[in-house]
Design a protein around this motif. Structure first.
Motif, PDB file in Angstrom:
ATOM      1  N   TRP A 171       0.821  -1.210   0.000  1.00  0.00           N
ATOM      2  CA  TRP A 171       0.000   0.000   0.000  1.00  0.00           C
ATOM      3  C   TRP A 171       0.854   1.258   0.000  1.00  0.00           C
ATOM      4  CZ3 TRP A 171      -0.391   3.759   3.905  1.00  0.00           C
ATOM      5  CH2 TRP A 171      -1.394   4.724   3.702  1.00  0.00           C
ATOM      6  N   ILE A 172       2.011   1.229   0.649  1.00  0.00           N
ATOM      7  CA  ILE A 172       2.853   2.421   0.746  1.00  0.00           C
ATOM      8  C   ILE A 172       3.257   2.916  -0.638  1.00  0.00           C
ATOM      9  CG2 ILE A 172       5.096   3.240   1.534  1.00  0.00           C
ATOM     10  CD1 ILE A 172       4.757   1.509   3.991  1.00  0.00           C
ATOM     11  N   GLY A 173       3.637   1.996  -1.572  1.00  0.00           N
ATOM     12  CA  GLY A 173       3.970   2.458  -2.920  1.00  0.00           C
ATOM     13  C   GLY A 173       4.794   1.454  -3.666  1.00  0.00           C
ATOM     14  N   ALA A 174       4.961   1.700  -4.960  1.00  0.00           N
ATOM     15  CA  ALA A 174       5.768   0.824  -5.787  1.00  0.00           C
ATOM     16  C   ALA A 174       7.235   0.951  -5.407  1.00  0.00           C
ATOM     17  CB  ALA A 174       5.558   1.173  -7.264  1.00  0.00           C
ATOM     18  N   HIS A 175       7.959  -0.158  -5.523  1.00  0.00           N
ATOM     19  CA  HIS A 175       9.367  -0.162  -5.139  1.00  0.00           C
ATOM     20  C   HIS A 175      10.180   0.782  -6.034  1.00  0.00           C
ATOM     21  CE1 HIS A 175       8.917  -3.532  -2.349  1.00  0.00           C
ATOM     22  NE2 HIS A 175       8.093  -4.068  -3.229  1.00  0.00           N
ATOM     23  N   LYS A 176       9.935   0.739  -7.311  1.00  0.00           N
ATOM     24  CA  LYS A 176      10.712   1.566  -8.228  1.00  0.00           C
ATOM     25  C   LYS A 176      10.447   3.048  -8.012  1.00  0.00           C
ATOM     26  CE  LYS A 176      11.695   2.190 -13.153  1.00  0.00           C
ATOM     27  NZ  LYS A 176      11.391   1.727 -14.536  1.00  0.00           N
ATOM     28  N   ALA A 177       9.198   3.404  -7.727  1.00  0.00           N
ATOM     29  CA  ALA A 177       8.854   4.815  -7.539  1.00  0.00           C
ATOM     30  C   ALA A 177       9.507   5.410  -6.304  1.00  0.00           C
ATOM     31  CB  ALA A 177       7.335   4.970  -7.467  1.00  0.00           C
ATOM     32  N   GLN A 178       9.819   4.593  -5.314  1.00  0.00           N
ATOM     33  CA  GLN A 178      10.450   5.109  -4.101  1.00  0.00           C
ATOM     34  C   GLN A 178      11.842   5.665  -4.380  1.00  0.00           C
ATOM     35  OE1 GLN A 178       8.739   5.315  -1.138  1.00  0.00           O
ATOM     36  NE2 GLN A 178       7.050   4.591  -2.409  1.00  0.00           N
ATOM     37  N   TYR A 179      12.551   5.057  -5.321  1.00  0.00           N
ATOM     38  CA  TYR A 179      13.897   5.535  -5.631  1.00  0.00           C
ATOM     39  C   TYR A 179      13.863   6.908  -6.289  1.00  0.00           C
ATOM     40  CZ  TYR A 179      15.788   0.959  -4.461  1.00  0.00           C
ATOM     41  OH  TYR A 179      16.167  -0.174  -3.783  1.00  0.00           O
ATOM     42  N   GLU A 180      12.793   7.242  -6.981  1.00  0.00           N
ATOM     43  CA  GLU A 180      12.690   8.541  -7.620  1.00  0.00           C
ATOM     44  C   GLU A 180      12.515   9.674  -6.604  1.00  0.00           C
ATOM     45  OE1 GLU A 180       9.505   8.255 -10.369  1.00  0.00           O
ATOM     46  OE2 GLU A 180      10.465   6.710 -11.621  1.00  0.00           O
ATOM     47  N   LYS A 181      12.167   9.335  -5.365  1.00  0.00           N
ATOM     48  CA  LYS A 181      11.953  10.348  -4.328  1.00  0.00           C
ATOM     49  C   LYS A 181      13.171  10.543  -3.426  1.00  0.00           C
ATOM     50  CE  LYS A 181       7.011   9.251  -4.069  1.00  0.00           C
ATOM     51  NZ  LYS A 181       5.893   8.840  -3.166  1.00  0.00           N
ATOM     52  N   ILE A 182      14.277   9.872  -3.710  1.00  0.00           N
ATOM     53  CA  ILE A 182      15.443   9.946  -2.821  1.00  0.00           C
ATOM     54  C   ILE A 182      16.008  11.353  -2.778  1.00  0.00           C
ATOM     55  CG2 ILE A 182      17.823   9.151  -2.513  1.00  0.00           C
ATOM     56  CD1 ILE A 182      16.979   6.426  -3.394  1.00  0.00           C
ATOM     57  N   TYR A 183      16.104  12.025  -3.942  1.00  0.00           N
ATOM     58  CA  TYR A 183      16.631  13.388  -3.973  1.00  0.00           C
ATOM     59  C   TYR A 183      15.839  14.299  -3.048  1.00  0.00           C
ATOM     60  CZ  TYR A 183      19.507  12.452  -8.121  1.00  0.00           C
ATOM     61  OH  TYR A 183      20.446  11.975  -8.989  1.00  0.00           O
ATOM     62  N   GLU A 184      14.525  14.299  -3.225  1.00  0.00           N
ATOM     63  CA  GLU A 184      13.676  15.185  -2.420  1.00  0.00           C
ATOM     64  C   GLU A 184      13.713  14.822  -0.944  1.00  0.00           C
ATOM     65  OE1 GLU A 184      12.847  13.786  -5.194  1.00  0.00           O
ATOM     66  OE2 GLU A 184      12.387  15.403  -6.599  1.00  0.00           O
ATOM     67  N   TYR A 185      13.772  13.516  -0.652  1.00  0.00           N
ATOM     68  CA  TYR A 185      13.801  13.095   0.752  1.00  0.00           C
ATOM     69  C   TYR A 185      15.081  13.567   1.443  1.00  0.00           C
ATOM     70  CZ  TYR A 185      14.507  10.056   4.776  1.00  0.00           C
ATOM     71  OH  TYR A 185      14.773   9.584   6.034  1.00  0.00           O
ATOM     72  N   LEU A 186      16.225  13.359   0.803  1.00  0.00           N
ATOM     73  CA  LEU A 186      17.491  13.777   1.414  1.00  0.00           C
ATOM     74  C   LEU A 186      17.557  15.292   1.565  1.00  0.00           C
ATOM     75  CD1 LEU A 186      20.037  11.375  -0.332  1.00  0.00           C
ATOM     76  CD2 LEU A 186      18.928  11.132   1.884  1.00  0.00           C
ATOM     77  N   LEU A 187      17.015  16.018   0.594  1.00  0.00           N
ATOM     78  CA  LEU A 187      16.987  17.473   0.711  1.00  0.00           C
ATOM     79  C   LEU A 187      16.102  17.925   1.860  1.00  0.00           C
ATOM     80  CD1 LEU A 187      17.742  20.263  -0.382  1.00  0.00           C
ATOM     81  CD2 LEU A 187      15.812  20.076  -1.980  1.00  0.00           C
ATOM     82  N   GLU A 188      14.978  17.239   2.051  1.00  0.00           N
ATOM     83  CA  GLU A 188      14.083  17.578   3.160  1.00  0.00           C
ATOM     84  C   GLU A 188      14.747  17.300   4.503  1.00  0.00           C
ATOM     85  OE1 GLU A 188      10.581  18.761   5.200  1.00  0.00           O
ATOM     86  OE2 GLU A 188      11.343  19.124   3.177  1.00  0.00           O
ATOM     87  N   VAL A 189      15.470  16.192   4.604  1.00  0.00           N
ATOM     88  CA  VAL A 189      16.164  15.874   5.856  1.00  0.00           C
ATOM     89  C   VAL A 189      17.218  16.932   6.169  1.00  0.00           C
ATOM     90  CG1 VAL A 189      17.681  14.207   6.975  1.00  0.00           C
ATOM     91  CG2 VAL A 189      15.720  13.412   5.680  1.00  0.00           C
TER      92      VAL A 189
END
Length: 570
Positions: free
Chosen positions: A156-174
């Protein structure tokens, strides 16, 4: 209610509702959502046989904001169940399906909550029409929200491949929410390979009061693309685990450990490794990486893992286990030699196996005193140059200037031992003066005063549209079956309460003989008695009746024919 909307307010709580012949008294007709009733989600309307226009649930459009109504139609039961689960995920409730068959579906909350949904097939006599409809409900929860919800699954959380596309934004947010944090993402032609995170709060806490001992470990990841997680933790003054840094890497090898430790040394400002002690579980590649980067660091091995290898070598008795831990807990070389000699007298082979292990890596008696952390038993230590007698043939030298005692307990932990306490009491001085500074309240407050700032949701992350999206790493499928659960040692608590049958004698339930079970039983069971070949045949001429003699299909064969003769006759 013919021709009216099924959504209502609290004022119509006592209204009588009839849907397809089903009467309901005293049921609140309301949307099953905590939000207001200003937005209509009925993306389509369908007219049934009675001319009613019921709202239709669209799984693709309405699932992101699941709002359920009495009378709402669903194309299948699976669509209805997913809509209910989505509503409860978004509102932090956990429910169970009390009735779940081909025609009915009843969903309830816990025993103290009055919330429920009752649904059934719209046309149960039509095998083609799989439409379901909510017939009645009580949208009011009388229970508190839950934060451990089994409906929130990885799928339910999301597709495995799509999670890698959010790494840039996640690290920037952290980094944005925690200024000074180190975040590094290492790619290989846009393919994800490694990621490293060390929060600024962890850095400040380590410098403020953690002891100079670092624990290192790695574990496999159970995700679709696999990989390993490397972790570094520290030890605070209360022997508590203090997080330092973590990384996701492609494999646990020497290269990945070198990459992780180089970044860790920069964040923790490890310039001179003389004061640092590393503890891990005898991983060969990790040992090589530490020896390459930290030439003067002390290396310690986890005694639990040493005991695991000790058992695998064939030394499994509790007596040998106690002697191993006794040798590991000793603080002086004399006590260590006595413990090893006792082990030699008990089992020569176990002594020879343990003698090959360097005691500087696993015994407190050979640890260096620089890190002031024993990590086996929390005991007192201390010192000044005084002679302290502790009974017959036992005396120690205490040095209050060097904060040392010949028992080495003060040197190891940084806390005065009982011998030092006697000297301090004689000199009428304060005990706190001789305790290492990281045990003080002020140091512990400084260690815990650094907070990790929470990050915002993905929709509020800064967009990095000028960068190409990160692709997931290539699938790595090592030989043999993939590991899903960590292998536990025989003495570890197991997930099941069922005890092992390793030392239990097995008895067959058929033949009652010890040594096998009924699945492999080859003995005598009931009337199945093994007989010799010459005894196989039919009754003799004297025992057979005249009718049986006339109908005998064997012809002129003797009545005591063997199996081979019967076989050749046909």
């Amino acid at each position: 209610m013919s021709g009216s909307d099924v959504s209502g307010s609290d004022s119509d709580a006592s209204e009588r509702v009839s849907l397809d012949g089903l009467d309901m008294d005293g049921i609140k007709v309301n949307e099953l959502c905590d939000s207001d009733d200003s937005i209509r989600l009925d993306s389509a309307h369908e007219s049934n046989l009675d001319g009613q226009n019921w709202p239709e649930f669209n799984l693709e459009n309405d699932i992101s904001n699941s709002r359920l109504k009495v009378g709402m139609l669903f194309k299948s039961k699976d669509s209805l169940k997913e809509a209910v689960k989505q509503y409860l995920r978004l509102n932090s409730y956990f429910i169970k399906f009390l009735k779940n068959d081909l025609r009915r579906l009843k969903t309830v909350c816990n025993e103290k909550c009055s919330w429920f949904i009752w649904a059934c097939r719209l046309n149960p006599n039509d095998p083609i029409d799989q439409t379901w409809q909510i017939r009645s409900s009580n949208p009011n929860h009388t229970c508190s929200k839950v934060y451990k919800n089994r409906n929130v699954t990885s799928a339910w959380i999301g597709a495995h491949k799509a999670q890698y596309e959010k790494i840039y934004e996640y690290l920037l947010e952290v980094k944005t929410q925690n200024e000074g944090t180190t975040t590094i993402c290492y790619l290989d032609n846009r393919l994800f390979q490694r990621m490293y995170v060390c929060l600024q709060a962890y850095k400040d806490g380590y410098r403020a009061g953690c002891r100079r001992i670092v624990g290192l470990n790695g574990c496999f990841l159970k995700g679709y693309y696999g990989g390993y997680m490397l972790v570094a933790v520290g030890i605070d003054a209360n022997n508590g685990i203090y997080p330092l840094a973590y990384a996701a890497v492609e494999s646990e090898n020497q290269v990945s450990w070198l990459w992780f430790l180089e970044l860790l040394a920069i964040d923790l400002e490890i310039v001179i490794s003389y004061q640092i002690s590393f503890m891990f579980d005898k991983q060969k590649r990790l040992l090589e990486a530490i020896c390459m980067l930290f030439l003067n660091a002390e290396i310690r091995h986890c005694v639990r893992h040493l005991h695991s290898n000790f058992k695998n070598a064939g030394f499994r008795t509790k007596e040998l286990k106690d002697l191993l831990w006794k040798a590991a807990r000793t603080s002086t070389t004399r006590e260590f030699d006595d413990a090893m000699d006792e082990l030699r007298k008990t089992n020569q082979h176990a002594y020879d196996w343990l003698k090959k292990k360097n005691p500087t890596h696993w015994s407190r008696s050979h640890f260096l005193i620089r890190s002031h952390s024993d990590m086996c038993v929390s005991s007192h230590a201390g010192g000044d140059k005084y002679q302290v007698e502790c009974g017959p043939n036992s005396q120690h030298v205490v040095d209050l200037v060097q904060n040392s005692c010949s028992c080495r307990n003060w040197d190891l932990t940084g806390i005065p031992c009982m011998h030092a306490l006697a000297v301090i009491h004689v000199k009428n001085e304060f005990l706190e003066t001789y305790v290492q500074t990281w045990y003080t309240k002020q140091t512990q407050l400084q260690t815990c005063s650094n907070f990790v700032c929470p990050v915002r949701g993905p929709k509020q992350w800064a967009s990095l549209s000028n960068m190409l999206p990160i692709l997931p790493p290539p699938l790595r499928r090592p030989p043999r079956r993939p590991i899903k659960v960590r292998r536990k040692e025989p003495d570890e608590p197991q997930t099941t309460k069922r005890l092992s049958k390793r030392v239990v004698e097995m008895r067959c339930s058929k033949c009652k003989i010890i040594g096998h079970n009924k699945g492999s039983c080859k003995g005598k069971v009931g009337q199945n008695i093994l007989v010799k070949r010459h005894q196989v045949g039919i009754r003799t001429q004297q025992q057979a009746t005249p009718s049986q003699q006339e109908d005998n299909f064997l012809g002129n064969l003797p009545m005591t024919a063997t199996v081979d003769e019967l076989r050749h006759s046909h």
